[in-house]
Design a protein around this motif. Sequence first.
Motif, short mmCIF file in Angstrom:
data_model
loop_
_atom_site.label_atom_id
_atom_site.label_comp_id
_atom_site.label_asym_id
_atom_site.label_seq_id
_atom_site.Cartn_x
_atom_site.Cartn_y
_atom_site.Cartn_z
N GLY A 246 18.92 31.45 102.09
CA GLY A 246 19.69 32.18 103.10
C GLY A 246 19.27 33.64 103.13
O GLY A 246 18.44 34.09 102.35
N GLN A 247 19.86 34.37 104.05
CA GLN A 247 19.60 35.80 104.14
C GLN A 247 20.19 36.47 102.91
O GLN A 247 21.31 36.15 102.50
CB GLN A 247 20.25 36.36 105.42
N ARG A 248 19.46 37.37 102.27
CA ARG A 248 19.93 38.06 101.07
C ARG A 248 20.01 39.56 101.33
O ARG A 248 19.21 40.12 102.07
CB ARG A 248 18.98 37.81 99.89
N PRO B 162 13.97 52.72 89.66
CA PRO B 162 13.46 52.32 90.97
C PRO B 162 12.74 50.98 90.86
O PRO B 162 12.07 50.71 89.87
CB PRO B 162 12.50 53.45 91.35
N LEU B 163 12.90 50.14 91.89
CA LEU B 163 12.41 48.77 91.83
C LEU B 163 11.68 48.36 93.10
O LEU B 163 11.88 48.95 94.16
CB LEU B 163 13.59 47.81 91.64
N ASP B 164 10.87 47.31 92.98
CA ASP B 164 10.40 46.54 94.12
C ASP B 164 11.25 45.28 94.11
O ASP B 164 11.38 44.61 93.08
CB ASP B 164 8.93 46.14 93.96
N ILE B 165 11.85 44.95 95.26
CA ILE B 165 12.66 43.75 95.39
C ILE B 165 11.87 42.75 96.22
O ILE B 165 11.54 43.03 97.38
CB ILE B 165 14.02 44.06 96.04
N ILE B 166 11.56 41.62 95.62
CA ILE B 166 10.71 40.61 96.26
C ILE B 166 11.57 39.40 96.62
O ILE B 166 12.12 38.74 95.75
CB ILE B 166 9.57 40.20 95.31
N ALA C 180 12.56 29.08 99.37
CA ALA C 180 12.81 27.91 98.53
C ALA C 180 11.51 27.26 98.07
O ALA C 180 11.47 26.60 97.04
CB ALA C 180 13.67 26.91 99.27
N THR C 181 10.42 27.45 98.83
CA THR C 181 9.13 26.86 98.48
C THR C 181 8.29 27.77 97.59
O THR C 181 7.16 27.42 97.25
CB THR C 181 8.32 26.52 99.74
N GLY C 182 8.83 28.95 97.23
CA GLY C 182 8.10 29.86 96.34
C GLY C 182 7.20 30.85 97.06
O GLY C 182 6.41 31.54 96.42
N THR C 183 7.30 30.94 98.36
CA THR C 183 6.48 31.88 99.13
C THR C 183 7.22 33.21 99.29
O THR C 183 8.42 33.22 99.63
CB THR C 183 6.17 31.30 100.53
N ILE C 184 6.53 34.31 99.06
CA ILE C 184 7.14 35.62 99.24
C ILE C 184 7.40 35.84 100.73
O ILE C 184 6.50 35.77 101.56
CB ILE C 184 6.26 36.75 98.67
N VAL C 185 8.67 36.09 101.05
CA VAL C 185 9.12 36.32 102.42
C VAL C 185 8.95 37.78 102.80
O VAL C 185 8.45 38.11 103.87
CB VAL C 185 10.61 35.91 102.58
N SER C 186 9.40 38.67 101.91
CA SER C 186 9.30 40.11 102.16
C SER C 186 9.43 40.87 100.85
O SER C 186 9.90 40.32 99.84
CB SER C 186 10.37 40.58 103.16
N ILE C 187 9.01 42.13 100.89
CA ILE C 187 9.10 43.01 99.72
C ILE C 187 9.72 44.32 100.14
O ILE C 187 9.23 44.98 101.07
CB ILE C 187 7.70 43.27 99.11
N THR D 80 22.23 48.80 102.03
CA THR D 80 21.86 47.41 101.85
C THR D 80 20.37 47.25 102.12
O THR D 80 19.79 47.92 102.97
CB THR D 80 22.66 46.47 102.77
N ILE D 81 19.77 46.36 101.35
CA ILE D 81 18.33 46.08 101.45
C ILE D 81 18.20 44.59 101.77
O ILE D 81 18.29 43.74 100.89
CB ILE D 81 17.63 46.43 100.12
N PRO D 82 18.02 44.26 103.07
CA PRO D 82 17.99 42.85 103.46
C PRO D 82 16.62 42.21 103.27
O PRO D 82 15.59 42.88 103.29
CB PRO D 82 18.34 42.91 104.95
N SER D 83 16.65 40.89 103.12
CA SER D 83 15.40 40.13 103.16
C SER D 83 14.98 40.04 104.63
O SER D 83 15.81 40.15 105.53
CB SER D 83 15.59 38.73 102.57
N ASP D 84 13.69 39.83 104.87
CA ASP D 84 13.21 39.69 106.25
C ASP D 84 13.16 38.22 106.67
O ASP D 84 12.40 37.86 107.56
CB ASP D 84 11.81 40.31 106.39
#
Length: 150
Positions: free
Chosen positions: A75-77, A87-91, A95-102, A113-117
């Motif tokens: 789902g959207q995170r 400070p961090l990189d949020i990856i 569900a299939t293990g593919t990076i959606v966004s960073i 808020t830092i949303p997933s793409d």
Amino acid sequence: MAISLFLGTTHFAPAIADESQTGLPVEDLTITSGETVHRFQVEIAATDEQRSMGLMFREEMAPDRGMLFLFETEGQRYFWMKNTPLPLDIIYISATGTIVSIAADTKPFSLDTIPSDGPSQFVLEINAGLSAKLGVKPGDKVSSPSMGAE
């Protein structure tokens, strides 16, 4: 580490003492970027309480370490950096293990808020700037025992 807001999915963070979370399970995780495999040891945040606490109050983390957040469904995170001086990189990972966004180089202590793409089931937090330094990008593959792949 950033903390998940779980907007529309679960609870907001409970009142927590000013100390970092310890004693979480640790496992190996790999990111495959082209021909290159990057190896990390990650703490596993699998419950609402563990995800809410995340890496709060941590001031340092070794370059080969991180935290993997597990969710039951994709789902959207939305994450934030409340009480997180590191400070961090949020990856965000599907569900299939593919990076959606960073979300690279997140701002410590920010309540933004830092949303997933896109939909993600897993979220990996590593030190800020490390994704760029290693050449990690959307479309790369992530695997670990907790994600159902090694």
